[in-house]
Design an enzyme around this catalytic site. Structure first.
Site, PDB file in Angstrom:
ATOM      1  N   HIS A   1      -1.352   4.352  -3.334  1.00  0.00           N
ATOM      2  CA  HIS A   1      -1.301   4.603  -4.780  1.00  0.00           C
ATOM      3  C   HIS A   1       0.100   4.271  -5.284  1.00  0.00           C
ATOM      4  O   HIS A   1       1.079   4.381  -4.542  1.00  0.00           O
ATOM      5  CB  HIS A   1      -1.592   6.074  -5.100  1.00  0.00           C
ATOM      6  CG  HIS A   1      -3.018   6.472  -4.903  1.00  0.00           C
ATOM      7  ND1 HIS A   1      -3.731   7.187  -5.830  1.00  0.00           N
ATOM      8  CD2 HIS A   1      -3.877   6.265  -3.874  1.00  0.00           C
ATOM      9  CE1 HIS A   1      -4.948   7.407  -5.384  1.00  0.00           C
ATOM     10  NE2 HIS A   1      -5.059   6.857  -4.187  1.00  0.00           N
TER      11      HIS A   1
ATOM     12  N   GLU B   1      -1.585  14.655  -0.679  1.00  0.00           N
ATOM     13  CA  GLU B   1      -1.947  14.058   0.611  1.00  0.00           C
ATOM     14  C   GLU B   1      -0.770  14.014   1.584  1.00  0.00           C
ATOM     15  O   GLU B   1      -0.610  13.050   2.327  1.00  0.00           O
ATOM     16  CB  GLU B   1      -2.570  12.675   0.419  1.00  0.00           C
ATOM     17  CG  GLU B   1      -3.944  12.726  -0.217  1.00  0.00           C
ATOM     18  CD  GLU B   1      -4.772  11.466  -0.001  1.00  0.00           C
ATOM     19  OE1 GLU B   1      -4.340  10.604   0.799  1.00  0.00           O
ATOM     20  OE2 GLU B   1      -5.839  11.354  -0.623  1.00  0.00           O
TER      21      GLU B   1
END
Length: 405
Positions: free
Chosen positions: A271, A49
């Site tokens: 995360h 990402e």
């Protein structure tokens, strides 16, 4: 040769959640990630990402002295988001884009535009290290997961990709946000079909979030309502590995980050990062393959995955039929309007003519519906083909497993 000194390989994996204009405090977090990687002595860094190539370029400049080799994988409309930084020379790269990746009309999710893929990097001088970095389709609703068939197709293609590209490697490594819980059928299929070991399960020492979770409720960027069923969090980011040829690999230590960056009030991402220290040793004889040691269990997993793919195939067939029927109705409406227009031109109209404005608006509406429904019909036709192809592959593998003595 036998007796070569062991190698300690430190691997860092993180879903950076770096979407320009959408991710919160993106630039600050990318700077913190760069500072962390600059301080630590990782050998391999796998990032997902990183949607902005400018962010990758900035990291490359900042980390050039520590990680002289890097690669950014491009795919899809906005890119795969995958990049790799390495202390070892990168000898070759390869990108495989998954055949199914959600739906283009689900704009609020956006996975289709990302071109979810698996990136392969061949590195290391003393032995061939085949490194895979990937991100699978996100799970937006666990109770009614409409994307499960697509994620299973991706997991199957990832497993096939690893099996077919790793035959000449010494060590195989997979890191990434797989968007699957450890007990999910997709992760069991991936591990069972490739023989990859889970660093969290195999680690001699672990330090970090409880149960190795990488998506935790106390992260300020996490939607707390989505985490209510999982008070401790969930583990969806993995480092998986296996040894090939004459090597053995053991996980000495596994760590995760735990919230905010040191001295800061903001975490690196939504995360937690995963950090593994692997002990790699060359043995005197070739290591035996792990495939086939639990074939009965693998057959059950393949059967379970094939069942889910078949369910997705039935749904895709219904959607293809509905969109095709809508396209036919829109085409019939246009033909009726064309016939009415032709009647007017030849003087066959009688009474009050149809209002021109309403007639034109109806025609534009019919054309729009025709184009949209035709596009959806073509998309779902391709979806049906990919799901059927995967189901047939699983069926062949299942037959082979069941026929083995």
């Amino acid at each position: 040769m036998e007796g070569d000194p062991p190698v300690r390989l430190r691997v860092f994996d993180l879903n950076c959640w770096a979407i320009r204009y959408l991710s919160k405090r993106r630039q600050e977090r990318m700077r913190l990630i760069g500072d962390l990687l600059h301080r630590e002595d990782f050998d391999l860094v796998l990032l997902q990402e990183v949607w902005s190539e400018q962010d990758y370029s900035d990291l490359k400049v900042k980390l050039g002295g520590c990680y002289p080799f890097s690669h950014y994988f491009r795919s899809g409309v906005i890119g795969s988001g995958l990049c790799v930084f390495s202390r070892f020379p990168i000898l070759d790269t390869l990108l495989y884009q998954y055949s199914l990746n959600g739906y283009p009309y689900m704009l609020q999710h956006g996975d289709w535009f990302c071109g979810k893929s698996v990136g392969l990097v061949l590195a290391w001088e003393s032995a061939s290290l085949l490194t895979h970095s990937s991100q699978l389709h996100a799970e937006y609703c666990r109770e009614k997961d409409a994307y499960l068939p697509h994620r299973l197709v991706q997991a199957w293609e990832l497993a096939q990709f690893i099996r077919h590209t790793s035959k000449a490697a010494d060590v195989v490594l997979l890191g990434g946000d797989l968007n699957m819980h450890p007990e999910d059928v997709g992760i069991r299929l991936l591990r069972g079909w490739t023989g990859l070991q889970d660093a969290f399960v195999e680690a001699t020492h672990f330090e970090g979030c409880e149960d190795g979770c990488t998506l935790v409720p106390n992260n300020c960027f996490t939607d707390k309502s989505e985490m209510l069923p999982f008070p401790l969090g969930i583990r969806i980011d993995y480092i998986l590995y296996k040894a090939m040829s004459s090597y053995t690999v053991k996980c000495e230590e596994l760590k995760t980050t735990t919230g905010a960056a040191p001295g800061m009030a903001v975490p690196f991402s939504d995360h937690e990062a995963v950090m593994a220290t692997l002990h790699i040793q060359r043995e005197g004889q070739a290591a035996g393959t792990t495939f086939g040691t639990a074939e009965l269990a693998l057959a059950d997993v393949v059967t379970e995955a094939r069942t889910e793919v078949c369910v997705g195939l039935q749904v895709a067939q219904r959607q293809r039929y509905s969109s095709g029927r809508m396209a036919v109705l829109a085409l019939l409406l246009l033909l009726l309007q064309a016939a009415a227009t032709l009647g007017v031109l030849v003087g066959l109209d009688a009474g009050q003519p149809f209002p021109k404005l309403s007639f034109c608006l109806l025609a534009f509406l019919a054309i729009g519906i025709l184009l949209l429904s035709t596009g959806l019909h073509l998309f779902h036709t391709m979806e049906v083909k990919m799901l059927r192809s995967t189901e047939e592959q699983m069926q062949m593998v299942l037959r082979a497993l069941q026929e083995r003595p």
